[in-house]
Design a protein around this motif. Structure first.
Motif, short mmCIF file in Angstrom:
data_model
loop_
_atom_site.label_atom_id
_atom_site.label_comp_id
_atom_site.label_asym_id
_atom_site.label_seq_id
_atom_site.Cartn_x
_atom_site.Cartn_y
_atom_site.Cartn_z
N PRO B 303 0.83 -1.21 0.00
CA PRO B 303 0.00 0.00 0.00
C PRO B 303 0.86 1.26 0.00
CG PRO B 303 -0.72 -1.55 1.70
CD PRO B 303 0.54 -2.09 1.14
N SER B 304 0.37 2.31 -0.63
CA SER B 304 1.16 3.53 -0.70
C SER B 304 1.07 4.35 0.59
CB SER B 304 0.73 4.39 -1.89
OG SER B 304 -0.64 4.73 -1.74
N THR B 305 0.02 4.13 1.34
CA THR B 305 -0.04 4.75 2.67
C THR B 305 -0.65 3.75 3.65
OG1 THR B 305 -2.26 5.65 2.36
CG2 THR B 305 -0.43 7.10 1.78
N LEU B 306 -0.22 3.84 4.88
CA LEU B 306 -0.79 3.03 5.95
C LEU B 306 -0.92 3.94 7.16
CD1 LEU B 306 1.18 -0.36 5.71
CD2 LEU B 306 -1.29 -0.06 5.41
N ALA B 307 -2.09 4.01 7.72
CA ALA B 307 -2.35 4.86 8.89
C ALA B 307 -1.90 6.29 8.62
CB ALA B 307 -1.65 4.31 10.12
N GLY B 308 -2.00 6.71 7.38
CA GLY B 308 -1.64 8.08 7.04
C GLY B 308 -0.16 8.29 6.83
N LEU B 309 0.62 7.24 6.99
CA LEU B 309 2.06 7.36 6.76
C LEU B 309 2.37 6.84 5.36
CD1 LEU B 309 1.82 7.45 9.93
CD2 LEU B 309 4.13 6.52 9.95
N PHE B 325 7.71 3.01 5.81
CA PHE B 325 6.70 4.05 5.86
C PHE B 325 7.12 5.08 6.90
CE2 PHE B 325 3.21 1.99 3.47
CZ PHE B 325 3.73 0.73 3.37
N GLY B 326 6.84 6.33 6.59
CA GLY B 326 7.22 7.33 7.59
C GLY B 326 6.60 8.67 7.29
N ASP B 327 6.57 9.51 8.27
CA ASP B 327 6.08 10.87 8.07
C ASP B 327 6.95 11.89 8.79
OD1 ASP B 327 5.49 10.58 10.70
OD2 ASP B 327 3.37 11.04 10.53
N GLY B 328 8.14 11.52 9.10
CA GLY B 328 9.06 12.45 9.74
C GLY B 328 9.08 12.34 11.25
N LEU B 329 7.95 11.97 11.81
CA LEU B 329 7.94 11.74 13.26
C LEU B 329 7.89 10.24 13.55
CD1 LEU B 329 5.53 14.39 14.80
CD2 LEU B 329 8.00 14.22 15.04
N PHE B 330 6.96 9.58 12.89
CA PHE B 330 6.80 8.15 13.11
C PHE B 330 7.30 7.40 11.87
CE2 PHE B 330 3.45 10.27 15.50
CZ PHE B 330 3.70 9.77 16.78
N ALA B 331 7.77 6.20 12.11
CA ALA B 331 8.20 5.39 10.98
C ALA B 331 8.09 3.92 11.36
CB ALA B 331 9.63 5.73 10.59
#
Lengths: 167, 398
Positions: B303-309, B325-331
């Motif tokens: 998936p290209s995103t998971l839980a918004g990441l 997967f990451g968003d800068g804070l969580f990964a």
């Protein structure tokens, strides 16, 4: 998992961290390497606790500590680096009570520390384990995987050399 | 009469047998040479024992305020509440007793290594060294040490950070860090943010989510003036960053669960230049950390995103692949390997959840607060085995 005879990683850090640090400091003569070693040992302990089977915990811990130290020595030998000098900021706060005493004791110990560092590695290790860490000869023998006779001999010869160097 | 000098030292340590002790005592009566040697040995022994026992320096032992075993506590709470409701939830898995060596078919360590190499977070995290220094036309190296505690995993991390000025942006290459852009006193993120576009990134650029600053206060932290910046997303606070006023280093960071409890803590315990100290001559308004990847990314149908990441990249591993997967804070990483896994469940030795589905073994590895973890695994194919883990899964995710 929750075998009460197996300490948690936090227990190990709290109860043995200081001993490991002193062991490392006396072997290396500087706090940077000593700190690195403690951290490495604690990491290895944490990784290893899952597979640790109850037995002589101290023997197991000191084997890990010793191996971490030797690995570090090998790594340094492969890629020589000059240790960063101990930052004066890290010295005890000069205004705190007893700070002068602490500093004096550190200075007084310098010649002894230097003589210790001049010893052959095997002798230094046995002496630090015996006189700094407070391990029995049997525990040392387990940790360094050598007969007790070897431990006796190394401690004895190390002390003789120390006495010669300290005058 | 023969001498047995080795026994003299051992006797001082109480490490001789009764027979040996008696022999030594008899021998000493008639041997001045050994009496003298005994005195020398005792002096050497006393000298070593007079060395002061040094205190463990700060930042090594897990001080209670740094190392928090937050997840085990949360798991315990979850078990109690879920048990009361008559169901078994994800939170209970750690207590169900899945073997800690369950990670065999999936090499969680490798996933963690990839997370680290891609600059996201494995067991080890970062972000802490991200905003360390803004250099002025200089290349310098720093040694940074941080401590990270997340779930039941605690890590000390030593990083050597290369700082190079590129145009108006400082690029800090750190194999354990992901990049973050902080601009104009607030924290904003995104690859299109200002001069970050001038940076050539080796390896995949980790994504940074759309967090906004929801609070900012000045406070002292461990004797340093710091700005505590709270970052939120979708109305939920997700992180508190303690940013050192002088250096802009993120000296302390908390990642938050949706209910505001602290899930992960990372703290910079040392940060010092190796070689020449560089002088900061610009305001710390923009900075970035990029990372060089040791892996070559591959195309994936994860998936290209998971839980918004967002999916940052995927990498091949033995028999499968890892998506980061990451968003800068969580990964986190999703590991997918062909074939069955012998013992699915929640690995206690590593932050991973492992299950089988659709002909693959799956694992989620990373530092996720429980609410995000549940959203992530809820978005992935559900498990097919029958065990308490699966029962809990079905109750939670249908």
């Amino acid at each position: 998992m929750n075998d009460p005879s197996i300490p948690t990683w936090e227990d190990v850090a709290r109860t043995h961290g200081r001993k490991i640090y002193n062991y490392a400091y006396r072997l290396t003569g500087n706090s940077h390497d000593a700190k690195d070693l403690v951290q490495e040992v604690l990491l290895r302990v944490r990784r290893g606790l899952d597979s640790y089977t109850p037995g002589s915990f101290d023997g197991w811990l000191w084997r890990i500590t010793r191996n971490a130290f030797l690995d570090d020595v090998r790594r340094r030998n492969r890629r020589p680096t000059s240790p960063l000098p101990d930052d004066v900021d890290r010295m005890p706060n000069a205004s705190s009570p007893g700070a002068d005493d602490v500093l004096a004791s550190i200075r007084l110990g310098e010649d002894i520390q230097k003589a210790l560092l001049d010893l052959p590695d095997d002798f230094r290790e046995a002496i630090v384990m015996c006189d700094i860490v407070g391990m029995s000869y049997e525990e040392i023998a387990q940790a360094i995987d050598a007969p007790i006779g070897t431990v006796r001999s190394r401690i004895h010869r190390g002390r003789k050399l120390l006495k010669e160097r300290l005058g | 009469m023969s001498h047995r000098p080795v026994l003299l030292s051992a006797m001082l340590d109480g490490e001789v047998s009764e027979a040996e002790s008696a022999w030594v005592a008899r021998h000493l009566e008639g041997c001045g040479e050994c009496r003298s040697e005994l005195e020398d040995l005792a002096a050497a022994r006393a000298a070593i024992r007079s060395l002061p026992l040094l205190d463990l320096p700060d930042g090594i032992a897990p001080a209670d305020d740094v190392v928090m075993s937050l997840w085990p506590r949360r798991v315990a709470v979850a078990v109690m509440s879920v048990a009361a409701a008559g169901v078994v939830g994800i939170g209970a898995l750690g207590v169900v007793g899945m073997a800690s060596d369950a990670v065999t078919a999936i090499d969680v360590g490798e996933a963690e290594a990839i997370l680290a190499a891609t600059g996201s977070m494995g067991v080890i995290s970062d972000g802490s060294v991200a905003a360390a220094y803004l250099a002025d036309n200089t290349t310098a190296r720093y040694r940074a040490r941080q401590i990270t505690a997340c779930r039941d995993a605690t890590a000390f991390v030593d990083n050597t950070v290369d700082v190079t000025r590129l145009g108006s942006v400082t690029v800090m290459s750190d194999p354990l860090a992901h990049w973050t852009v902080l601009a104009g006193g607030s924290v904003s993120t995104g690859p299109s943010q200002g001069p970050i576009e001038t940076v050539t990134v080796t390896g995949p650029p980790p994504r940074v989510g759309e967090y906004t600053v929801t609070g900012e206060t000045r406070a002292e932290f461990r004797g340093r003036d710091t700005d505590i910046v709270t970052l939120g997303r979708d109305g939920v606070d997700r992180a508190n960053l303690w940013i050192d006023v002088e250096t802009s280093a993120i000296v302390h960071r908390e990642l938050l669960t949706a209910d505001g409890t602290v899930a992960c803590v990372a703290e910079l315990v040392e940060f010092e230049p190796i070689g020449d100290r560089i002088q900061a001559s610009m305001p710390f308004d923009t900075r970035a950390v990029v990372t060089e990847s040791v892996y070559s990314p591959v195309a994936t149908d994860l998936p290209s995103t998971l839980a918004g990441l967002e999916l940052v990249a995927a990498y091949p591993i033995d028999g499968g692949e890892v998506g980061v997967f990451g968003d800068g804070l969580f990964a986190f990483a999703v590991v997918r390997v062909e074939g069955a896994h012998p013992e699915p469940g929640l690995s206690e030795s590593s932050p991973a959840v492992i299950w089988e589905a659709a002909g693959y073994s799956w694992a989620v590895v990373g530092q996720l607060p429980q609410d995000l973890l549940e959203r992530v695994i809820g978005d992935l194919p559900p498990p097919e085995q029958t065990n308490p883990f699966v029962d809990g899964w079905r109750i939670l995710f249908g």
